[in-house]
Design a protein around this motif. Structure first.
Motif, mmCIF file in Angstrom:
data_model
loop_
_atom_site.group_PDB
_atom_site.id
_atom_site.type_symbol
_atom_site.label_atom_id
_atom_site.label_comp_id
_atom_site.label_asym_id
_atom_site.label_seq_id
_atom_site.Cartn_x
_atom_site.Cartn_y
_atom_site.Cartn_z
ATOM 1 N N VAL A 3 0.858 -1.179 0.000
ATOM 2 C CA VAL A 3 0.000 0.000 0.000
ATOM 3 C C VAL A 3 0.897 1.232 0.000
ATOM 4 O O VAL A 3 1.751 1.392 0.858
ATOM 5 N N ARG A 4 0.702 2.047 -0.979
ATOM 6 C CA ARG A 4 1.474 3.283 -1.084
ATOM 7 C C ARG A 4 0.580 4.419 -0.603
ATOM 8 O O ARG A 4 -0.230 4.962 -1.342
ATOM 9 N N ARG A 5 0.730 4.751 0.669
ATOM 10 C CA ARG A 5 -0.162 5.728 1.288
ATOM 11 C C ARG A 5 -0.053 7.106 0.661
ATOM 12 O O ARG A 5 -1.004 7.871 0.688
ATOM 13 N N HIS A 6 1.092 7.427 0.076
ATOM 14 C CA HIS A 6 1.231 8.749 -0.534
ATOM 15 C C HIS A 6 0.329 8.901 -1.755
ATOM 16 O O HIS A 6 -0.003 10.012 -2.140
ATOM 17 N N TRP A 56 4.028 13.149 -5.538
ATOM 18 C CA TRP A 56 5.349 13.045 -6.158
ATOM 19 C C TRP A 56 6.451 13.004 -5.102
ATOM 20 O O TRP A 56 7.381 12.199 -5.185
ATOM 21 N N ARG A 57 6.324 13.855 -4.086
ATOM 22 C CA ARG A 57 7.328 13.895 -3.025
ATOM 23 C C ARG A 57 7.372 12.576 -2.257
ATOM 24 O O ARG A 57 8.440 12.056 -1.950
ATOM 25 N N GLY A 58 6.192 12.020 -1.950
ATOM 26 C CA GLY A 58 6.150 10.737 -1.251
ATOM 27 C C GLY A 58 6.725 9.609 -2.084
ATOM 28 O O GLY A 58 7.406 8.727 -1.563
ATOM 29 N N ARG A 60 8.993 9.959 -4.437
ATOM 30 C CA ARG A 60 10.436 10.186 -4.539
ATOM 31 C C ARG A 60 11.139 9.695 -3.279
ATOM 32 O O ARG A 60 12.193 9.058 -3.348
ATOM 33 N N LYS A 61 10.544 9.952 -2.102
ATOM 34 C CA LYS A 61 11.131 9.480 -0.849
ATOM 35 C C LYS A 61 11.124 7.948 -0.783
ATOM 36 O O LYS A 61 12.053 7.333 -0.285
ATOM 37 N N ARG A 62 10.058 7.336 -1.274
ATOM 38 C CA ARG A 62 9.969 5.885 -1.265
ATOM 39 C C ARG A 62 11.029 5.272 -2.154
ATOM 40 O O ARG A 62 11.669 4.302 -1.814
ATOM 41 N N ARG A 63 11.238 5.865 -3.333
ATOM 42 C CA ARG A 63 12.246 5.344 -4.249
ATOM 43 C C ARG A 63 13.648 5.539 -3.712
ATOM 44 O O ARG A 63 14.537 4.718 -3.932
ATOM 45 N N ALA A 64 13.888 6.635 -3.000
ATOM 46 C CA ALA A 64 15.216 6.885 -2.429
ATOM 47 C C ALA A 64 15.504 5.922 -1.287
ATOM 48 O O ALA A 64 16.664 5.607 -1.027
ATOM 49 N N GLY A 65 14.455 5.439 -0.618
ATOM 50 C CA GLY A 65 14.640 4.527 0.493
ATOM 51 C C GLY A 65 14.887 3.089 0.102
ATOM 52 O O GLY A 65 15.163 2.247 0.945
#
Length: 66
Positions: A3-6, A56-58, A60-65
């Protein structure tokens, strides 16, 4: 399933435009000389890019993690 809450931010414009429209569909009260429905739609239009940016910000943070 992950689940991608963003991505839930993308539901906000949908709710503002479609689900809440029957409740906002009235001429009175007048806000800043405009019917309430127009003010509602202008606010929804102004909030849509904010919701897309938050998504988009969420993402991007998910991909960086990873």
């Amino acid at each position: 399933m992950i689940v991608r809450r963003h991505l839930l931010w993308l539901l906000v414009p949908f709710v503002l435009y479609v689900a809440a429209l029957p409740f906002a569909n009235r001429v009175e009260p007048v806000v800043l000389g405009l019917p309430f429905l127009w003010v509602w739609l202008l606010a929804a239009t102004a909030l849509t890019p904010v919701c897309v940016w938050l998504t988009w910000r969420g993402d991007r943070k998910r991909r960086a993690g990873r």
